[in-house]
Design a protein around this motif. Structure first.
Motif, PDB file in Angstrom:
ATOM      1  N   ILE A   1      -0.632  -9.289  -7.635  1.00 36.87           N
ATOM      2  CA  ILE A   1      -1.711  -9.435  -8.614  1.00 36.87           C
ATOM      3  C   ILE A   1      -2.749 -10.457  -8.150  1.00 36.87           C
ATOM      4  CG2 ILE A   1      -0.372  -8.731 -10.630  1.00 36.87           C
ATOM      5  CD1 ILE A   1       0.185 -11.653 -11.225  1.00 36.87           C
TER       6      ILE A   1
ATOM      7  N   ARG B   1      -3.484  -5.961  -0.760  1.00 39.36           N
ATOM      8  CA  ARG B   1      -2.325  -5.281  -1.351  1.00 39.36           C
ATOM      9  C   ARG B   1      -1.818  -4.174  -0.429  1.00 39.36           C
ATOM     10  NH1 ARG B   1      -5.615  -5.154  -6.278  1.00 39.36           N
ATOM     11  NH2 ARG B   1      -5.047  -6.963  -7.541  1.00 39.36           N
TER      12      ARG B   1
ATOM     13  N   GLU C   1       2.935  -4.791 -12.143  1.00 38.60           N
ATOM     14  CA  GLU C   1       2.488  -4.285 -10.849  1.00 38.60           C
ATOM     15  C   GLU C   1       2.949  -2.841 -10.649  1.00 38.60           C
ATOM     16  OE1 GLU C   1       2.601  -8.324  -8.192  1.00 38.60           O
ATOM     17  OE2 GLU C   1       4.508  -7.481  -8.834  1.00 38.60           O
TER      18      GLU C   1
END
Length: 287
Positions: free
Chosen positions: A230, A237, A260
């Protein structure tokens, strides 16, 4: 060079360009996103490091950072978030014992190695929670060689994890009998994990957006990587997801935080719904 005796610690006022340079540097090194909207948070932490290292101008301090890996480590340490406690997201621990491990060991022989990774592990509550949970709730824990590794980019947090000393808040979710069995009185109301349990977890430094750093840890059957993605942008990511994929044995599992979703990041993992939790699996066969 403007290096003087330690300053008072009062937050220095950084220009917009200095904020940008620092945030870009932190992003390149950690994947974490910071910006002008977090100016107060940033300035307070930079002022602390400048005071500790004896610099009164940001340009001089930043030049020092760029030339000294030791200072980079200390700077990163103060920007990491270490919000955790024992038995956090307990439903995933139930899933570990009731679904994930039974699936992993059906292909193993008694005594075989099973590797579990907690990353980032912060100050150790998560990997130690895994160890305690298995001892308390998984009848097959002694039938296999269970190796638990906790890793983090924050070297200060890793030192605290190895010490295994915790306050009331960190222990608040643990049953009293578990505290009595696995912890001994320490100081100021703190409790310290018994030595056998401290020695059951190995702690290492790693950086999720650095493929070489992740590869050094070897491969794992189950990975807990909760509440860190996050703080990344889409590019970081995806980089972290690919590194995690490579760190998991085919057929192994990845547990993320409850906010997530790997399906929004990478299609390489298969979403699996178990009785206690939703997790992600590296397919048995694949690139």
């Amino acid at each position: 060079m403007s290096r003087l005796p330690a300053a008072s610690g009062k937050a220095s006022v950084l220009t917009a360009d200095e904020i940008r340079r620092l945030c870009e540097f932190l992003y390149r090194r950690t994947g974490m996103i910071f910006g002008e909207s977090k100016r107060y948070y940033i300035e307070r932490r930079v002022a602390d490091r400048m005071a500790s290292s004896g610099f009164r101008s940001f340009p001089a301090y930043f030049s020092h950072v760029e030339a000294d890996e030791g200072e980079v480590e200390l700077l990163i340490n103060i920007f990491t978030v270490n919000e955790t406690y024992f038995y956090r997201e307990e439903h995933q621990l139930r899933c570990l014992g009731r679904s994930l491990l039974p699936d992993i060991v059906r292909h193993r022989q008694p005594g075989d190695l099973v590797r579990i990774w907690s990353v980032p592990c912060s100050t150790g509550e998560e990997p130690y929670s895994i160890a305690i949970w298995l001892l308390e709730n998984w009848p097959m824990v002694d039938a296999y060689h269970i190796e638990i590794v906790g890793s983090d980019i924050d070297t200060r947090a890793l030192m605290e994890a190895e010490a295994g000393d915790y306050g009331e808040r960190a222990l608040s979710r643990l049953p009293p009998d578990v505290i009595e069995h696995y912890f001994e009185p320490s100081h100021d109301g703190h409790r310290r994990l018994i030595q056998d349990l401290r020695e059951s977890v190995k702690f290492t430094a790693t950086n999720l957006v650095d493929a070489a750093s992740v590869a050094e840890q070897g491969r794992f059957d189950i990975v807990f990587c909760r509440n860190v993605l996050i703080y990344f942008d889409d590019a970081s990511r995806l980089l972290a997801a690919n590194n995690l994929y490579d760190a998991i044995n085919p057929g192994g599992y990845l547990c993320l935080g409850h906010t997530e979703s790997m399906t929004r990041i990478s299609k390489r993992f298969t979403l699996r719904r178990f009785e206690d939790a939703i997790v992600y699996q590296r397919p048995e066969e694949g690139p």
